[in-house]
Every structure is written in C-alpha cells, then in structure tokens.
Design a protein around this motif. Structure first.
Motif, mmCIF file in Angstrom:
data_model
loop_
_atom_site.group_PDB
_atom_site.id
_atom_site.type_symbol
_atom_site.label_atom_id
_atom_site.label_comp_id
_atom_site.label_asym_id
_atom_site.label_seq_id
_atom_site.Cartn_x
_atom_site.Cartn_y
_atom_site.Cartn_z
ATOM 1 N N ALA A 40 16.156 41.582 78.235
ATOM 2 C CA ALA A 40 15.311 41.062 77.367
ATOM 3 C C ALA A 40 16.244 41.335 75.297
ATOM 4 O O ALA A 40 16.130 40.605 74.554
ATOM 5 C CB ALA A 40 14.538 42.193 76.595
ATOM 6 N N LEU A 41 17.629 42.239 75.701
ATOM 7 C CA LEU A 41 17.664 42.105 74.359
ATOM 8 C C LEU A 41 18.835 40.988 73.908
ATOM 9 O O LEU A 41 19.560 41.101 73.207
ATOM 10 C CB LEU A 41 19.420 43.372 74.660
ATOM 11 N N ARG A 42 18.857 40.157 75.030
ATOM 12 C CA ARG A 42 19.752 38.984 75.292
ATOM 13 C C ARG A 42 19.571 38.292 73.506
ATOM 14 O O ARG A 42 19.381 37.547 72.602
ATOM 15 C CB ARG A 42 19.620 37.961 76.056
ATOM 16 N N ASP A 43 17.735 38.450 73.470
ATOM 17 C CA ASP A 43 17.350 37.776 72.218
ATOM 18 C C ASP A 43 17.514 38.914 70.757
ATOM 19 O O ASP A 43 17.262 40.156 70.874
ATOM 20 C CB ASP A 43 15.545 38.578 72.134
ATOM 21 N N GLU A 44 18.167 38.304 70.097
ATOM 22 C CA GLU A 44 18.833 38.659 68.770
ATOM 23 C C GLU A 44 17.853 39.707 67.166
ATOM 24 O O GLU A 44 18.571 40.572 67.274
ATOM 25 C CB GLU A 44 19.569 37.620 67.770
#
Length: 412
Positions: free
Chosen positions: A20-24
C-alpha cells in the motif's frame, strides 16, 4: 499510588513494509510512524503522571545512522526530564549493533544499564529497577545470573530483553523460562524482544508489552504500551494504545450477491467495521479478502484488476483505510451444474498442473524470474527450497484460476 510505563521494541525509524505504500500520499503520511508511536508513549507517560519509563531493549532499529533520529530521541527524553520523570533503558540486540547508541549525549534523566547489570532506586520510594543490557548483537546464553538479588521489603522490577523459551520469528536470545523468572523473587519482569504483547504470568508479573507500532501485516492489530499501577505493594497492569497505523486482516463475505451493484454495496458497508476499531486520528492498512458463493463468481475473477482498483478507491474514500492486497476466495453457487466445454477444459488444466513435468518446468521458470530480483527481496520470497515450491504452486494455481475465469466469464 505509583505509575510506571513499560515499553520495548520501539525500532525507531524502522520502515513500514506494505504494498500500500506505493501510494505517495500514504507513504508521506506514515513514514515517521515509529516516531509518532514513540511520541504517544511519551505523551502517555506525561498524561498519566508516571514515576518512570522503562524501555526494555531495541529502542533503535539496527544500523540506522540518522542524526535526526538521535535529535528526536533526545527531544522526547527532555520532555520527560522537564517533568522529572526518569527513564530506565536496557540495550537489546538491535541497540547493541547501532552506531548511534552510546555516542549521543542523552539527557541525564536517562539511565542506561550496561552488560554487567545493576539496580537503581526510584527517588524517595521503596521501588528498585534492575536491568541487564546486551553486550553485543547476540546473547545466546541466559543473563539471569547477572541480576542482583531483589531488595528485601521493596517492590523490585527487573528489565530483560529475551525470547524466553523461544518465539516464532524471533532469534533465540537470552533464553530462560517463565518458571525461572518466577523463582528469582522479583515482583515484575519488564521484558522485550517478542513483538506480540503477552502477559505470561501475574504472580509475579511477567509482561512482554509488544511493539508500539506494527510494521507489516505480520504485526497486525492495534499496538500498545503497558502501564503499571503500584498501590499498597500490589501491582495492576493495563494497556495504553500507541500505534498510529494499524495493519489488519479483513474479510468481506459476498455470498448470495446476484449482481455487481450488490457486491459493491456489501464492500462499502463492510469497510465501516475496521474504522470503528481505530482511534480518531489513526489509519489502517488492510489485507482484504472477498469470499463466499456468488453467481458473479467467474465474472469477478475475470475482472479482478478492475475490482482491485474499485475496492482500493472505496477504501481511500474513507480517508482512513488503504488496501495492501485484495484476495479472492470465491465459489460458484452450489447448485451450478458444470457440463460445458469450458468446465471440461478447467478440469484438464488442473490435471496438467498436477503433473511432475509441469511442476518441474514451472519451478525452473519461477526460479529464473526470482534470480533477477535484488537479493534481499529474493530472500523474502524464497527462503528455502520448500518456500520456492510453495510459491510456484501458488502462482500456478492463481494463473490457472485466472485463465479459467477469463474463459468462463466470457461464455456467460
């Protein structure tokens, strides 16, 4: 009444690990989650008016070399210093290897026990804190022999970083048993090292407070620190929440849903449940599963990429939830009769997947793809031959199911 706060395994600046941390936006908001959780520990100490803070090892996270971390830590301890609250700290395996440890001048309210062990009396109280630090990264032998005897007629608290008799996912450090701890005469054992909170005993108290901020789905659920209340020589224990980001497993049952609108309504409604368990300012990262029997079974599997994006957008609309992974455990209705050529082809694919020749070829191809990954990531996915075989089987089954869903969905 005396109050003491007990925490451990802070792992300052340890990165949270999640797809989920791919979301900036999410990444920017929670990259300092371990610091925020530690700030909550300090807030709790001040709000409760504690007499002392105990940190039972792994304050740092390995070989982090950030001067910002050192400055942040000193600033938090100074908040306690201003309130005349002492800190008692033992080094664990991660602290022992950290170059910051021992090089930063911490405020004088912080007492760091060394590897020889020792004890300190709380000012004007019949309460003694005993502690032994790790001398290095490893402590393969018991450290119990380094503790002084409890002080007679006083409340005695002992701090130890230990795996006890062993814990899954944790190195076997400073081994000992709960029964051994009980025989030494201390009133409270303030432990650290294992990241899951557990009260092992109440007479005496043997408490592993757990990590104050989970870092991945393997450390799911809300995290906390432990508050001791000592009154008339008796000790009571309670949890104080600390985590700012909570990792959760969540299942949504879509059984009986007859159309896509109904499935979407089920999902949107079910996303309220994880929010209800959060503190007002906290977020959650979900590993979500859609399960159950539905007439839309093959269509959902066929369009799984669309559904993944749909569910992710629904979660983000709450402003509190983020999807790490969406899994599909769906079945066709029990009354369905499988007689078409598509079902026959599906059974044929299952037979092929079970053949030794196919398994060997698939294993070689997965191994080849993994060899292109960075070594650290490759080790996570392929820790041994058994893990490689399991991953290959999982990928083959997923691929077969997806291909069948494409055919089945197109035929209906």
């Amino acid at each position: 009444m005396i109050k003491i706060l007990h925490t451990a395994d802070v792992h300052l600046d340890s990165p949270l690990t999640s797809l989920a941390l791919r979301d900036e936006g999410l990444r920017a908001g929670i990259q300092a989650a371990t610091r925020s959780a530690f700030t909550r520990v300090i807030d709790a100490a001040l709000n409760e008016g504690v007499t002392a803070l105990l940190i039972a090892g792994d304050l740092y996270d390995g070989a982090q070399r950030s001067a910002k971390t050192a400055a942040f830590l000193a600033g938090q301890f100074e908040r306690l210093q201003a309130a005349k609250i002492p800190v008692f700290y033992i080094k664990g395996n991660h602290d022992a290897e950290n170059p910051i440890t021992g090089q930063v001048a911490l405020p004088d309210n912080v007492h760091v026990f060394d590897g020889r062990g020792g004890k300190v009396q709380l000012p004007d109280l019949d309460v003694w804190v005993h502690g032994v630090s790790f001398n290095g990264r490893h402590a393969p032998d018991s450290l119990l022999g380094k503790f002084d005897a409890p002080v007679a007629g006083a409340v005695n608290i002992a701090m130890l970083h230990t795996s006890l008799a062993g814990a899954a996912g944790h190195d076997n450090y400073a081994p000992c048993s709960v029964s051994e701890l009980a025989t030494l005469g201390f009133d409270y054992w303030a432990l650290g090292h294992v990241h899951k909170r557990q009260v092992h005993s109440e007479a005496p108290w043997v408490v592993m407070p757990g990590i104050p901020q989970g870092r991945d789905i393997g450390e799911a659920g809300p995290k906390s620190t432990t508050l001791l209340t000592i009154e008339d020589g008796e000790i009571a224990v309670e949890e104080v929440p600390t985590s700012v980001v909570t990792f959760l497993n969540h299942n949504i049952d879509v059984s009986g849903a007859e159309n896509d609108d109904e499935i979407r309504q089920r999902i949107r409604h079910s996303l309220h449940a994880p929010i209800e368990g959060l503190r007002p300012d906290d977020d959650a990262i979900l590993r979500l599963t859609l399960s159950g029997q539905t007439a839309r079974h093959w269509h959902v599997l066929r369009d799984r990429d669309i559904w993944t994006e749909t569910v992710s957008q629904m979660a983000e609309e709450t402003g509190r939830l983020w999807i790490e992974k969406l899994s599909f455990v769906l079945e066709a209705p029990a009354t369905a009769v499988e007689t078409s050529a598509t079902e026959e082809l599906g059974r044929l694919m299952e037979q092929i997947a079970a053949e030794e020749g196919f398994a060997a070829q698939a294993l070689a191809e997965v191994d080849e793809v993994l060899s292109q990954l960075p070594s650290a990531r490759r080790a996570e996915l392929m820790s041994d031959a058994e893990a490689l075989s399991a991953l290959t089987t999982e990928l083959a089954e997923a691929g077969s199911e997806h291909l069948f869903a494409l055919m089945k969905g197109a035929s209906e």
